[in-house]
Design a protein around this motif. Sequence first.
Motif, mmCIF file in Angstrom:
data_model
loop_
_atom_site.group_PDB
_atom_site.id
_atom_site.type_symbol
_atom_site.label_atom_id
_atom_site.label_comp_id
_atom_site.label_asym_id
_atom_site.label_seq_id
_atom_site.Cartn_x
_atom_site.Cartn_y
_atom_site.Cartn_z
ATOM 1 N N MET A 139 0.834 -1.196 0.000
ATOM 2 C CA MET A 139 0.000 0.000 0.000
ATOM 3 C C MET A 139 0.871 1.248 0.000
ATOM 4 N N GLU A 140 0.709 2.052 -1.065
ATOM 5 C CA GLU A 140 1.490 3.282 -1.176
ATOM 6 C C GLU A 140 0.607 4.469 -0.801
ATOM 7 N N ILE A 141 1.208 5.421 -0.107
ATOM 8 C CA ILE A 141 0.470 6.628 0.286
ATOM 9 C C ILE A 141 0.570 7.653 -0.855
ATOM 10 N N ASP A 142 -0.566 8.264 -1.171
ATOM 11 C CA ASP A 142 -0.582 9.340 -2.160
ATOM 12 C C ASP A 142 -1.362 10.499 -1.540
ATOM 13 N N LYS A 143 -0.612 11.542 -1.153
ATOM 14 C CA LYS A 143 -1.240 12.650 -0.409
ATOM 15 C C LYS A 143 -2.306 13.366 -1.234
ATOM 16 N N ASP A 144 -2.244 13.241 -2.564
ATOM 17 C CA ASP A 144 -3.205 13.947 -3.404
ATOM 18 C C ASP A 144 -4.546 13.234 -3.518
ATOM 19 N N GLU A 145 -4.567 11.974 -3.134
ATOM 20 C CA GLU A 145 -5.834 11.245 -3.209
ATOM 21 C C GLU A 145 -6.689 11.567 -1.982
ATOM 22 N N TYR A 146 -7.997 11.516 -2.168
ATOM 23 C CA TYR A 146 -8.899 11.853 -1.065
ATOM 24 C C TYR A 146 -8.641 10.955 0.146
ATOM 25 N N ASN A 147 -8.484 9.664 -0.096
ATOM 26 C CA ASN A 147 -8.279 8.759 1.040
ATOM 27 C C ASN A 147 -6.798 8.436 1.265
ATOM 28 N N LYS A 148 -5.923 9.231 0.656
ATOM 29 C CA LYS A 148 -4.465 9.150 0.862
ATOM 30 C C LYS A 148 -3.846 7.850 0.351
ATOM 31 N N ARG B 436 -26.774 16.276 -7.849
ATOM 32 C CA ARG B 436 -26.110 16.710 -9.072
ATOM 33 C C ARG B 436 -24.969 17.668 -8.740
ATOM 34 N N CYS B 437 -25.221 18.549 -7.759
ATOM 35 C CA CYS B 437 -24.153 19.479 -7.350
ATOM 36 C C CYS B 437 -23.534 19.034 -6.025
ATOM 37 N N HIS B 438 -24.375 18.593 -5.122
ATOM 38 C CA HIS B 438 -23.884 18.234 -3.792
ATOM 39 C C HIS B 438 -23.312 16.825 -3.813
ATOM 40 N N ASN B 439 -22.100 16.726 -4.290
ATOM 41 C CA ASN B 439 -21.445 15.423 -4.266
ATOM 42 C C ASN B 439 -19.942 15.621 -4.161
ATOM 43 N N PRO B 440 -19.235 14.595 -3.725
ATOM 44 C CA PRO B 440 -17.804 14.765 -3.424
ATOM 45 C C PRO B 440 -16.946 15.039 -4.660
ATOM 46 N N ASN B 441 -17.520 14.945 -5.848
ATOM 47 C CA ASN B 441 -16.709 15.194 -7.040
ATOM 48 C C ASN B 441 -16.688 16.662 -7.448
ATOM 49 N N MET B 442 -17.531 17.487 -6.847
ATOM 50 C CA MET B 442 -17.533 18.909 -7.168
ATOM 51 C C MET B 442 -16.551 19.585 -6.216
ATOM 52 N N ILE B 443 -15.392 19.953 -6.761
ATOM 53 C CA ILE B 443 -14.281 20.378 -5.907
ATOM 54 C C ILE B 443 -13.870 21.820 -6.258
ATOM 55 N N ASP B 444 -13.611 22.635 -5.232
ATOM 56 C CA ASP B 444 -13.122 23.987 -5.505
ATOM 57 C C ASP B 444 -11.592 23.981 -5.549
ATOM 58 N N GLU B 445 -11.006 25.173 -5.672
ATOM 59 C CA GLU B 445 -9.560 25.220 -5.855
ATOM 60 C C GLU B 445 -8.790 24.722 -4.640
ATOM 61 N N GLU B 446 -9.406 24.845 -3.469
ATOM 62 C CA GLU B 446 -8.714 24.362 -2.256
ATOM 63 C C GLU B 446 -8.967 22.881 -2.002
ATOM 64 N N GLY B 447 -9.673 22.239 -2.913
ATOM 65 C CA GLY B 447 -9.924 20.811 -2.743
ATOM 66 C C GLY B 447 -11.138 20.509 -1.885
ATOM 67 N N GLU B 448 -11.900 21.566 -1.544
ATOM 68 C CA GLU B 448 -13.111 21.336 -0.757
ATOM 69 C C GLU B 448 -14.260 20.973 -1.693
ATOM 70 N N SER B 449 -15.106 20.062 -1.237
ATOM 71 C CA SER B 449 -16.232 19.715 -2.102
ATOM 72 C C SER B 449 -17.502 20.390 -1.592
ATOM 73 N N ILE B 450 -18.513 20.433 -2.449
ATOM 74 C CA ILE B 450 -19.806 20.973 -2.029
ATOM 75 C C ILE B 450 -20.383 19.997 -1.010
ATOM 76 N N PRO B 451 -20.760 20.490 0.159
ATOM 77 C CA PRO B 451 -21.156 19.543 1.213
ATOM 78 C C PRO B 451 -22.376 18.710 0.822
ATOM 79 N N ASP B 452 -22.372 17.458 1.256
ATOM 80 C CA ASP B 452 -23.553 16.615 1.014
ATOM 81 C C ASP B 452 -23.955 15.901 2.291
ATOM 82 N N ASP B 453 -23.806 16.635 3.365
ATOM 83 C CA ASP B 453 -24.125 16.126 4.682
ATOM 84 C C ASP B 453 -25.655 16.018 4.831
ATOM 85 N N CYS B 454 -26.134 14.871 5.277
ATOM 86 C CA CYS B 454 -27.585 14.624 5.319
ATOM 87 C C CYS B 454 -28.346 15.667 6.129
#
Lengths: 441, 505
Positions: A139-148, B436-454
């Motif tokens: 298992m390799e760590i990748d800091k850029d991946e969401y789950n590392k 469609r928008c609230h999912n972990p694949n919608m990411i801003d420049e800081e890597g934050e996603s649009i929240p999809d908390d129930c």
Amino acid sequence: MKKIFILSALLCLLVFGAGQAVDPEVAGKCMTCHKEKSPGLYKQWYTSAHGIHKVVCLDCHGAKQGEPDAYMHEGALIATLVTPKDCGKCHKKEMEEVDNSYHATAGLILESNDAYLAHVAAGHPIAILGCESCHGAKMEIDKDEYNKLSKECWPNSGIGRLNPDGSKGSCNACHTRHGFSKAQARQPEACSKCHLGPDHPQKEVYEESKHGNTYYTNVDKMNLESDRWVVGEDYYVAPTCATCHMSATTNQPLTHDVGMRISWTLRPPISIKKDNWQTKRKNMKDVCKSCHGSTFADGHYYQFDASVRLYNDKFVRPAEKILAMVHEKDLTEYPANFANEIEWVYWELWHHEGRRARHGASMMGPDYTWWHGMYEVAKHFYFKMLPEARKVEDAEINAYIDSLIANDPMHSWLTSETGELQERIRSGEMQKIYENYFQGE
Amino acid sequence: MFKKYISFIRGVSVNKLGLTGVVLTTSAFVTFIILELTRVLGFITNAYVGLVNYMLFPALFVIGLIMIPIAWRKRKRETGKSTEQLLQEQFEKRETEGSFLGSRIFRTIAIFTLINILFLSVLSSRMLHFMDEPHFCGTACHTVMNPEWVTYQASPHARVKCVECHVGEGVDALVNAKLNGLWQIISLTFNLYEQPIPTPVYQLRPARETCEKCHWPDKFYGQRIKRIVDYEYDSLSTPRYTTLSLKIDVGEADVRRGIHWHIAEENEIRYASLEDEREEMIWVDVRQPDGSFKRYKNTELVSEHESEFEDFRILDCVDCHNRATHIYEQPEKALNERIRKGLIDRSVPFIKKAALGAILPIYNDTASAREQIANHVRGFYQREYPGIFRQKFAEIDSTIAVLQSIYARNIHPYMNIRWNSYPGHIGHRGTGGCFRCHNPNMIDEEGESIPDDCTMCHSIAAYGGNTPYQYLEPVDTSSQDYIIHQYLKNEFLESAAEAKNNQEQ
């Protein structure tokens, strides 16, 4: 018996202990979302023993600050990977047994011929999906991946997975997540994710054998869901892989070290007896005797041992010697291993056909012992291996082969008359050649 | 007067063409009056009669009128006579005496023209009025519009006229709609339209001009309880309750939070979607009045083709409430709804299981659908539970009728409309919706996603529970569910308290 109960009680305590440590606010949030977003996963867990005993998401996936694969997810520090160390917080005995087992070393295959072949003949993607799926990835760590975790090694549930916390293996290789069902791990299908195919058809041998036969006929009588699963007491109609290699008998406890009852190494080119093989064989015979008389078990080993020795001496030792001579004298056309036909022939002789023969013999699968096994070994030894060896036109090698055929009584039939050979079989003279293989344990 | 009219029309019928014109105009006029009277008096209610009356007869009337002067001119050219000569030829002498403008014939023509103008203007106003009626929209192009007509009538907006959302107000809206209608007639005639009609409908009037006339954006909805009942497929069709407290408007009126944060005046949300279909997002951004904005990009789209779009969109009501009116049901939900209303009798064992099996397949046409649905349900009970079939015969039969109506409402074979042809985006069960928008694949420049908390959008009082408010009941620490129970109960109460405080302030 007592031991089992005490252990179970201890485990339960541990389980509850772990359950208390989790913040219910966060744990409740995990469940709320995953019940909606991964309902199958949630239901598997909810109906599992874990669910019933309130072992929650964070008990297994909770991570500590500083762990290389830890990441923040909806307000909780978690890790995707659940390693044997995590499971061992509650299942300590099992973790230790697995850690000492041959299974745990499955990930250390990078130096093996198998891995070499996959990388040169196929390529990296196949090494990931073909080899590491069973053996386990590093298992390799990748800091850029969401789950590392690097995508090249996640997902992976190989039994010898090399985890970032230093532990080896992955319990869910057999105890499929997120139900972790006992019944599922006790069935032959749990093992046959890996133990099947041309190079180690344990599943197919089992299916052919009387053991598999009775199992599939009586699977509903196997009491697979039972908490206690002692052969002869809690079930009796048939054994599964787990029965013989792991599960409890009236005399021995359950073990997660799958090698504790195996006396021969049937994996390498030449089989040898393992360390402490006498104890291991005694353990296995103890399992046999749950359903068979002792002469039955002794008789089986008498026949099985002879088959293994026969394979070793008659075919694989000469084949190994011939290939060694070819390599020593640098007679191959290309320098790399597996770049030449003879290397593939030898490889399949022991790695595929020879294992099939030995596994067939060990688990009472007649067709695998002979037609899929030793028949193929013989055919390819005589009509592929030897002709390939003669092609290099080396006097010493040719002399070795000639002498083998002329002087070894196991091979000299090649230059005899059919009628004469038939007569020798009828008279029992032919069988006498193999007398020595039945000697001793 | 009648005599006078007869002599007049005889006079203007200078040849066959003129005669035809006169006959057309007169008979169209008379038939229109009779039909309109019967319609107004309620003798005839068929919408098609209105359609014929307002489309066909006025047209014939005008055509007839146009034919009369054409015939006159033709006659003039053929005979080479002057108008005066012709008039004298056609009418009695006393009719044409005096100067032309002072003659009786001129007065007659003037009166008739006045009547015609009056008639035509009344007619066109009534015609426009008629074309504003949902009946016209729903039935004029019967095959194409029938699915929308059926679902509209079963919707919460059944009393809102089609044109109020689809045409809007003002001359330009009217002209636009009529031009569109012209194209639709052409595409209908030559079979140029797609089946099903593709959505979204891009020409829809902006929500500002339509939805917001009744649902004004300043209205503060607070939290709303939504109860959902799902019935299982077991013998009892056991009900499972999901109860949500939807956080539509929380926070204070001037700083809105909650689901309607999206339409708060200070937030402008823009998005671009794949092929402009509003299903899969390419990016979404939120802009503040000072011009600052934050953009979330869909990391799942990788190829260049996937980031192409024609036009971005500023989010409004219909991006979420895309099926506020023409609501097509999902089969399971349709059954849940009918069972909840008591239309399908839950005392018949396995009724939901049998019902779903009957309505899921797509049958060839409406008639065979009716037959096959009946066969499926009856066959199921005859085969599996003959005892129940005899005992519950009437209940099974009434269920079949309900299933046939569900099918007729939602499945329209001619238009290729099947289950889920037109997914709704309100909520997130079974379709994209919020996710469609609230999912972990919608990411801003800081890597934050649009929240999809129930619990961001709803508190949960029950989720597939045995009772409608399972999590508001006392927590049983020995239960397997106690952790989730405790969490959701606390969350519910805290959110409710917060909402209450805000209202009191």
